[in-house]
Design a protein around this motif. Structure first.
Motif, PDB file in Angstrom:
ATOM      1  N   ILE A  46       5.326 -19.827  11.427  1.00  0.00           N
ATOM      2  CA  ILE A  46       5.086 -19.926   9.983  1.00  0.00           C
ATOM      3  C   ILE A  46       3.918 -19.025   9.605  1.00  0.00           C
ATOM      4  CG2 ILE A  46       4.618 -21.467   8.051  1.00  0.00           C
ATOM      5  CD1 ILE A  46       7.280 -21.943   9.538  1.00  0.00           C
ATOM      6  N   GLY A  47       4.156 -18.110   8.668  1.00  0.00           N
ATOM      7  CA  GLY A  47       3.111 -17.235   8.139  1.00  0.00           C
ATOM      8  C   GLY A  47       2.946 -17.475   6.657  1.00  0.00           C
ATOM      9  N   ASN A  48       3.328 -16.476   5.837  1.00  0.00           N
ATOM     10  CA  ASN A  48       3.236 -16.635   4.390  1.00  0.00           C
ATOM     11  C   ASN A  48       4.265 -17.642   3.875  1.00  0.00           C
ATOM     12  OD1 ASN A  48       1.168 -14.736   4.200  1.00  0.00           O
ATOM     13  ND2 ASN A  48       2.606 -13.032   4.007  1.00  0.00           N
ATOM     14  N   VAL A  49       3.938 -18.235   2.720  1.00  0.00           N
ATOM     15  CA  VAL A  49       4.812 -19.241   2.107  1.00  0.00           C
ATOM     16  C   VAL A  49       5.096 -18.834   0.666  1.00  0.00           C
ATOM     17  CG1 VAL A  49       5.069 -21.666   1.446  1.00  0.00           C
ATOM     18  CG2 VAL A  49       3.862 -21.075   3.558  1.00  0.00           C
ATOM     19  N   ALA A  50       6.369 -18.877   0.272  1.00  0.00           N
ATOM     20  CA  ALA A  50       6.748 -18.669  -1.131  1.00  0.00           C
ATOM     21  C   ALA A  50       7.026 -20.037  -1.751  1.00  0.00           C
ATOM     22  CB  ALA A  50       7.988 -17.784  -1.225  1.00  0.00           C
ATOM     23  N   PHE A  51       6.427 -20.301  -2.906  1.00  0.00           N
ATOM     24  CA  PHE A  51       6.524 -21.618  -3.543  1.00  0.00           C
ATOM     25  C   PHE A  51       6.886 -21.457  -5.011  1.00  0.00           C
ATOM     26  CE2 PHE A  51       3.838 -24.854  -5.945  1.00  0.00           C
ATOM     27  CZ  PHE A  51       4.833 -25.820  -5.942  1.00  0.00           C
ATOM     28  N   ALA A  52       7.876 -22.212  -5.433  1.00  0.00           N
ATOM     29  CA  ALA A  52       8.259 -22.253  -6.845  1.00  0.00           C
ATOM     30  C   ALA A  52       8.726 -23.659  -7.173  1.00  0.00           C
ATOM     31  CB  ALA A  52       9.356 -21.239  -7.154  1.00  0.00           C
ATOM     32  N   ALA A  53       8.543 -24.049  -8.431  1.00  0.00           N
ATOM     33  CA  ALA A  53       8.931 -25.393  -8.857  1.00  0.00           C
ATOM     34  C   ALA A  53       9.373 -25.369 -10.310  1.00  0.00           C
ATOM     35  CB  ALA A  53       7.766 -26.375  -8.686  1.00  0.00           C
ATOM     36  N   SER A  54      10.301 -26.227 -10.617  1.00  0.00           N
ATOM     37  CA  SER A  54      10.685 -26.436 -12.009  1.00  0.00           C
ATOM     38  C   SER A  54       9.625 -27.291 -12.692  1.00  0.00           C
ATOM     39  CB  SER A  54      12.043 -27.145 -12.077  1.00  0.00           C
ATOM     40  OG  SER A  54      12.294 -27.613 -13.388  1.00  0.00           O
ATOM     41  N   ASN A  55       9.242 -26.910 -13.894  1.00  0.00           N
ATOM     42  CA  ASN A  55       8.244 -27.700 -14.625  1.00  0.00           C
ATOM     43  C   ASN A  55       8.704 -29.130 -14.858  1.00  0.00           C
ATOM     44  OD1 ASN A  55       6.713 -25.401 -14.696  1.00  0.00           O
ATOM     45  ND2 ASN A  55       7.115 -24.917 -16.847  1.00  0.00           N
ATOM     46  N   ARG A  56      10.024 -29.362 -14.760  1.00  0.00           N
ATOM     47  CA  ARG A  56      10.543 -30.719 -14.968  1.00  0.00           C
ATOM     48  C   ARG A  56      10.069 -31.676 -13.875  1.00  0.00           C
ATOM     49  NH1 ARG A  56      16.745 -29.892 -17.138  1.00  0.00           N
ATOM     50  NH2 ARG A  56      16.497 -27.777 -17.949  1.00  0.00           N
ATOM     51  N   ALA A  57       9.639 -31.135 -12.735  1.00  0.00           N
ATOM     52  CA  ALA A  57       9.174 -31.994 -11.653  1.00  0.00           C
ATOM     53  C   ALA A  57       7.925 -32.774 -12.040  1.00  0.00           C
ATOM     54  CB  ALA A  57       8.903 -31.168 -10.406  1.00  0.00           C
ATOM     55  N   ASP A  58       7.220 -32.335 -13.092  1.00  0.00           N
ATOM     56  CA  ASP A  58       6.011 -33.037 -13.554  1.00  0.00           C
ATOM     57  C   ASP A  58       6.285 -33.964 -14.733  1.00  0.00           C
ATOM     58  OD1 ASP A  58       4.201 -32.234 -11.707  1.00  0.00           O
ATOM     59  OD2 ASP A  58       3.189 -30.745 -12.950  1.00  0.00           O
ATOM     60  N   ASN A  59       7.564 -34.162 -15.049  1.00  0.00           N
ATOM     61  CA  ASN A  59       7.906 -35.006 -16.203  1.00  0.00           C
ATOM     62  C   ASN A  59       7.831 -36.490 -15.851  1.00  0.00           C
ATOM     63  OD1 ASN A  59       8.277 -32.762 -17.756  1.00  0.00           O
ATOM     64  ND2 ASN A  59      10.521 -32.817 -17.725  1.00  0.00           N
ATOM     65  N   PHE A  60       6.638 -36.957 -15.569  1.00  0.00           N
ATOM     66  CA  PHE A  60       6.413 -38.393 -15.380  1.00  0.00           C
ATOM     67  C   PHE A  60       4.961 -38.693 -15.723  1.00  0.00           C
ATOM     68  CE2 PHE A  60       5.300 -36.460 -11.338  1.00  0.00           C
ATOM     69  CZ  PHE A  60       4.183 -37.156 -10.912  1.00  0.00           C
ATOM     70  N   HIS A  61       4.685 -39.942 -16.054  1.00  0.00           N
ATOM     71  CA  HIS A  61       3.337 -40.391 -16.396  1.00  0.00           C
ATOM     72  C   HIS A  61       2.761 -41.192 -15.244  1.00  0.00           C
ATOM     73  CE1 HIS A  61       3.816 -39.060 -20.549  1.00  0.00           C
ATOM     74  NE2 HIS A  61       4.988 -39.691 -20.570  1.00  0.00           N
ATOM     75  N   ASP A  62       1.479 -41.009 -15.000  1.00  0.00           N
ATOM     76  CA  ASP A  62       0.836 -41.773 -13.934  1.00  0.00           C
ATOM     77  C   ASP A  62       0.935 -43.266 -14.197  1.00  0.00           C
ATOM     78  OD1 ASP A  62       0.199 -39.459 -12.617  1.00  0.00           O
ATOM     79  OD2 ASP A  62      -1.817 -39.309 -13.473  1.00  0.00           O
ATOM     80  N   ASP A  63       0.980 -43.640 -15.483  1.00  0.00           N
ATOM     81  CA  ASP A  63       1.064 -45.058 -15.818  1.00  0.00           C
ATOM     82  C   ASP A  63       2.395 -45.668 -15.406  1.00  0.00           C
ATOM     83  OD1 ASP A  63      -1.421 -44.789 -16.909  1.00  0.00           O
ATOM     84  OD2 ASP A  63      -0.725 -44.640 -18.992  1.00  0.00           O
ATOM     85  N   ASP A  64       3.408 -44.765 -15.185  1.00  0.00           N
ATOM     86  CA  ASP A  64       4.715 -45.280 -14.782  1.00  0.00           C
ATOM     87  C   ASP A  64       4.744 -45.720 -13.329  1.00  0.00           C
ATOM     88  OD1 ASP A  64       5.649 -44.674 -17.297  1.00  0.00           O
ATOM     89  OD2 ASP A  64       6.428 -42.690 -16.710  1.00  0.00           O
ATOM     90  N   LEU A  65       3.739 -45.306 -12.556  1.00  0.00           N
ATOM     91  CA  LEU A  65       3.746 -45.584 -11.128  1.00  0.00           C
ATOM     92  C   LEU A  65       3.043 -46.901 -10.834  1.00  0.00           C
ATOM     93  CD1 LEU A  65       2.692 -42.041  -9.844  1.00  0.00           C
ATOM     94  CD2 LEU A  65       5.006 -42.933 -10.167  1.00  0.00           C
ATOM     95  N   PRO A  66       3.428 -47.554  -9.744  1.00  0.00           N
ATOM     96  CA  PRO A  66       2.676 -48.738  -9.316  1.00  0.00           C
ATOM     97  C   PRO A  66       1.218 -48.379  -9.072  1.00  0.00           C
ATOM     98  CG  PRO A  66       4.752 -48.527  -8.098  1.00  0.00           C
ATOM     99  CD  PRO A  66       4.580 -47.269  -8.887  1.00  0.00           C
ATOM    100  N   VAL A  67       0.363 -49.381  -9.173  1.00  0.00           N
ATOM    101  CA  VAL A  67      -1.078 -49.146  -9.072  1.00  0.00           C
ATOM    102  C   VAL A  67      -1.439 -48.473  -7.758  1.00  0.00           C
ATOM    103  CG1 VAL A  67      -3.344 -50.266  -8.991  1.00  0.00           C
ATOM    104  CG2 VAL A  67      -1.588 -51.094 -10.576  1.00  0.00           C
ATOM    105  N   GLU A  68      -0.783 -48.900  -6.666  1.00  0.00           N
ATOM    106  CA  GLU A  68      -1.149 -48.373  -5.352  1.00  0.00           C
ATOM    107  C   GLU A  68      -0.488 -47.039  -5.029  1.00  0.00           C
ATOM    108  OE1 GLU A  68       2.698 -50.549  -4.838  1.00  0.00           O
ATOM    109  OE2 GLU A  68       0.831 -50.863  -5.964  1.00  0.00           O
ATOM    110  N   GLU A  69       0.391 -46.557  -5.919  1.00  0.00           N
ATOM    111  CA  GLU A  69       1.171 -45.351  -5.616  1.00  0.00           C
ATOM    112  C   GLU A  69       0.569 -44.129  -6.296  1.00  0.00           C
ATOM    113  OE1 GLU A  69       5.880 -44.080  -5.357  1.00  0.00           O
ATOM    114  OE2 GLU A  69       5.278 -45.879  -6.429  1.00  0.00           O
ATOM    115  N   LYS A  70       0.207 -43.150  -5.505  1.00  0.00           N
ATOM    116  CA  LYS A  70      -0.325 -41.881  -6.011  1.00  0.00           C
ATOM    117  C   LYS A  70       0.578 -40.766  -5.510  1.00  0.00           C
ATOM    118  CE  LYS A  70      -3.361 -38.927  -7.753  1.00  0.00           C
ATOM    119  NZ  LYS A  70      -2.593 -37.692  -7.515  1.00  0.00           N
TER     120      LYS A  70
END
Length: 852
Positions: A660-684
């Protein structure tokens, strides 16, 4: 069309096709294949430098397979070779290509000679390309009668006298002489005229519109006329101005090809050096100089009877030079070769190409070395064989729905083929035959092939899938499963255990119904944010337990315990082995997950004895085979699979290791479509920015992605993509069709993490992302079997990418199979349901980390 580089390399890199053919045509004759095995830009460049001597003349040819590079050279390697040749050409301004003598015996040369030259002319100016004479003749000729040492110019007919005089008037110190038998330079109005004239000459300028006709007469021109070089002009229309320019360039002591280039540029005529002696071409200013003092032998007589006629009908042996005959097979870097199944059908003692209408046949099977090269089949390279001893015993199983599996043992020699084995088969009138031949090493599938046909018609035999080379000796599997929907046009699973081979039809039975039920309940597990990990595991464990019981009942010899399983599936086939559940199942619907599960999932070992598991008072996640078993998933599909040579590993030293050398990374902005308040207290859970802290900023569009792949050559790809309408969406909404996920977007990456919506099971057959990536060279793809919520995609991608990167740097190696199973347990230990649907495709024994 001889060359379709758009289809092979894509429109963006189609320009690389001629460069790759030019380069590989230079490398093949040298016999050193390090460029193919090591596949690096620097190795290609070094090989080119060593292949071309100080003369700057590169011999091009070696094997007709150079015309079919799309069948055996990966696009990523072809592009790299092309770019290396481009750089080499820039650093070698006097580079010339000599099309070698062996090319004359290629089956397609006669009809494709002009196409081949035109293709090479896209790389190098046409004046720098010339043929070697078809035979190694050494004709004897008389010295022309030079008055005052002047070069003698003549014509072979009255029609050419005026043109020949134009040439002689500009060449400087020359003598014009009509009607002589020996000259230094001759002008002929056609190939036939030159050959029939018998005029001996060093340099012949021929006006010939049909290059094939000139090719046909070249051997006679060499034998009878003793020519050292032939220049062709396509017609007589502008021959006068061209000869004037050519003569002036020769008087300035230019080489013949330089003079041709100058005349072409000044007149627009496409003259070409058709054939030449290498020495004459380089030293033509001296050969055609009035100061030359050379003793010549007497004129050579006609060739022996039987040596004239159609040049292209001569046997291949006549064309081999002494060097070619003596060329040893290089010991370390041999040409690409593989040992694959071969089939011959016999009726009695007679081999046949078509099946009889009815009756008994014998299907003879053997394993033999094959290579894309056409000149000869090499001995198999001993150093690439990863087993000890002079031979190896394998099993070949003949499988057909409705018939008992027949097994034969087959002995494969270390460096050659195998002894043949035969299977008897009785044809039934009017009934199609559909057999699968499986080469196995115990409960390990190495290679599969299909034999199909209909009585009275030609049969078809083809290698269906090569999972593991017969030259690799792998760690044993406890069980192998082959799942597909094609054998006999029915879904089935073929099971290999140490006790035998069994075929189970999945249509209209309990196993098939449970498979469909598992598929139905999988998707909401990681797409429904309200579904708890406990509910997901409970539903899957119940189906997985029923399915395991059914398999044990239907398949004799089903192992009691597993540590390693091989699972082969056709690209669109589904088999949920990871969710088979082994162990006591709770008798109540409201039981919770085992409170002690975190310790077992973290260590990878179930506590034993375990009173909770034995009493089934809680659901034990360690009962899923996917968290306790190494599962090697392999996929294939004949309709879209690359040719065998494109599927072979490259560097022998890295066949079992991922770096493993260089890494190419891309993501859809939709992957961030959630609120921290939606998660259980212990889940980060991670967001895209958290992944970016480890891997670098995400690429926002496919142009940037492609540029990074080309320029930085990443070895790992990380995609958190939204998949919609069979396209991958990253950034705001930059889309790329999955079908376009080929070399320009993959480069030579060895591992990919692709997690997102529908990333592993395509809604349309064969369009799933792992299949597309692996067809184009990625060795391992880690993906999800179902749709995944973005919140889980980010976390899984971060965990996987950082762990893979870090593991690759450790001195102690870990296999991909071990690694994925461990990550699956870690996710489940954190109550992240994605751990249930995370799978890896590719060789489970590929290692991360460790020393060479």
């Amino acid at each position: 069309m001889l060359f379709d580089d758009d289809a092979w390399l894509g429109s963006e890199h189609a320009w690389c096709g001629p460069y790759a053919r030019a380069a590989i045509g230079v490398l093949i004759p040298k016999g050193d294949w390090r460029w193919w095995h090591l596949a690096s830009f620097d190795e290609v460049l070094n090989s080119l430098k060593s292949a071309v001597g100080g003369s700057g003349i590169a011999a091009w040819g070696g094997d007709e397979a150079v015309l079919d590079l799309n069948q055996w050279v990966e696009p990523v390697l072809a592009v790299r070779v092309a770019k290396a040749f481009s750089e080499f050409q820039w650093a070698t301004p006097r580079l010339r290509l000599k099309i070698t003598r062996d090319v004359w015996r290629w089956s397609r040369f006669r009809d494709a000679a002009s196409t081949i030259r035109s293709d090479l002319a896209k790389v190098l100016s046409s004046e720098r390309i010339f043929l070697e004479w078809p035979r190694g003749r050494r004709p004897r000729r008389s010295e022309p009668n030079r008055e005052e040492g002047k070069v003698v110019v003549t014509a072979t007919s009255e029609d050419g006298i005026e043109l020949a005089r134009l040439l002689s008037d500009r060449m400087g110190e020359v003598t014009w002489r009509p009607h002589v038998e020996v000259a230094d330079v001759v002008v002929a109005m056609s190939a036939d005229e030159l050959a029939d004239s018998g005029v001996a000459t060093d340099l012949a300028v021929v006006l010939e519109s049909d290059p094939t006709r000139l090719l046909e007469r070249l051997d006679g021109i060499r034998a009878i006329n003793g020519a050292r070089c032939v220049v062709r002009l396509p017609d007589a229309g502008n021959a006068g101005p061209w000869l004037i320019s050519f003569g002036q360039a020769m008087s300035d002591r230019s080489s013949v090809d330089d003079a041709v280039a100058r005349a072409n540029e000044e007149t627009g005529v496409a003259g070409e050096v058709m054939v030449a002696n290498q020495t004459f071409l380089l030293q033509s200013p001296s050969f055609l100089s009035p100061r030359r003092d050379v003793r010549r032998m007497g004129r050579r007589s006609l060739p022996p009877q039987g040596r004239q006629g159609d040049l292209f009908s001569y046997s291949a042996a006549e064309f081999l030079t002494a060097t070619e005959r003596a060329l040893p097979e290089p010991p370390r870097f041999p040409p690409p070769a593989a040992r694959v199944l071969n089939a011959t059908v016999y009726v009695g003692d007679r081999p046949v190409a078509s099946l009889p209408e009815t009756g008994a046949i014998q299907i003879e099977i053997d394993i033999r070395p094959k290579t894309p090269l056409q000149r000869r089949v090499p001995s198999f390279p001993d150093h690439l064989v990863r087993w000890r001893g002079d031979s190896r015993i394998l099993q070949v199983h003949m499988v057909e729905l409705g018939r008992t599996v027949v097994t034969r043992s087959l002995s494969v020699s270390r460096t050659g083929g195998s002894d043949p084995i035969r299977f008897a088969y009785e044809l039934v009138t009017g009934k199609a035959i559909d057999l699968r031949l499986m080469v196995c090493d115990g409960a390990h599938i190495l290679q599969t092939a299909r034999f199909q046909g209909f009585p009275g018609q030609a049969f078809e035999f083809f290698v269906e899938a090569e999972v593991t080379s017969v030259d690799d000796e792998r760690k044993a599997f406890d069980l192998a499963l082959l799942v597909n929907d094609s054998l006999g046009n029915k879904p089935s699973v073929t099971t290999l255990t140490e006790e035998g081979v069994y075929v189970t039809v999945l249509e209209n039975n309990e196993i098939g119904q449970l498979r469909d039920e598992c598929r139905r309940i999988l998707e909401p597990i990681v797409t429904n944010p309200d579904l708890s990990a406990r509910d997901a595991m409970f539903d899957l464990a119940q189906i997985g337990g029923l399915m395991l019981d059914a398999l044990r009942d239907k398949v004799p010899g089903w192992p009691k315990n597993f540590s390693r399983v091989q699972l082969m599936t056709k690209a669109d086939a589904f088999f949920p082995f990871e969710y088979l559940y082994d162990g006591p199942f709770p008798e109540r619907l409201d039981v919770e997950l085992c409170p002690e599960r975190h310790g077992c999932l973290s260590t990878g070992r179930a506590r034993s004895p375990c009173p909770i598991r034995q009493s089934a008072s809680a659901l034990c996640p360690m009962g899923f085979l996917g968290v306790s078993t190494i599962i090697e998933r392999q996929r294939w599909d004949r309709n879209v699979e690359s040719p065998l040579w494109l599927r072979l590993p490259t560097a022998p030293s890295s066949r079992k290791k991922l770096t493993i050398g260089n890494v190419a990374f891309a993501a859809s902005n939709r992957a961030d479509n959630f609120h921290d308040d939606d998660l259980p207290v212990e889940e980060k859970l991670a967001r895209i920015s958290d992944v970016a802290q480890e891997l670098g900023p995400p690429l926002q569009n496919w142009d940037d992605w492609k540029a990074m792949v080309v320029n930085d050559r990443p070895s790992m790809l990380v995609l958190i993509a939204h998949v919609e309408r069979n396209a991958l969406h990253i950034g705001t909404d930059a889309a790329l069709p999955i079908q376009a996920m080929k070399e320009p977007y993959l480069g030579d990456a060895s591992i990919a993490i692709a997690i997102g919506c529908s990333s592993a099971i395509g809604t349309i057959s064969l369009l799933s992302l792992p299949s597309a990536m692996m067809r184009n060279g990625v060795r391992v793809v880690i993906a999800a079997l179902t749709d995944v919520l973005g919140r889980y995609s980010n976390e899984a991608a971060k965990l996987l990418a950082t762990r893979i990167r870090d593991a690759s740097r450790l001195p102690t190696p870990a296999t991909v199979g071990e690694f994925v199973t461990e990550v699956r347990r870690q996710l489940l230990a954190r109550n992240i349901a994605l751990g249930l649907v995370l799978v890896a495709f590719g060789d489970a024994d590929l290692a991360l980390g460790g020393t060479d």
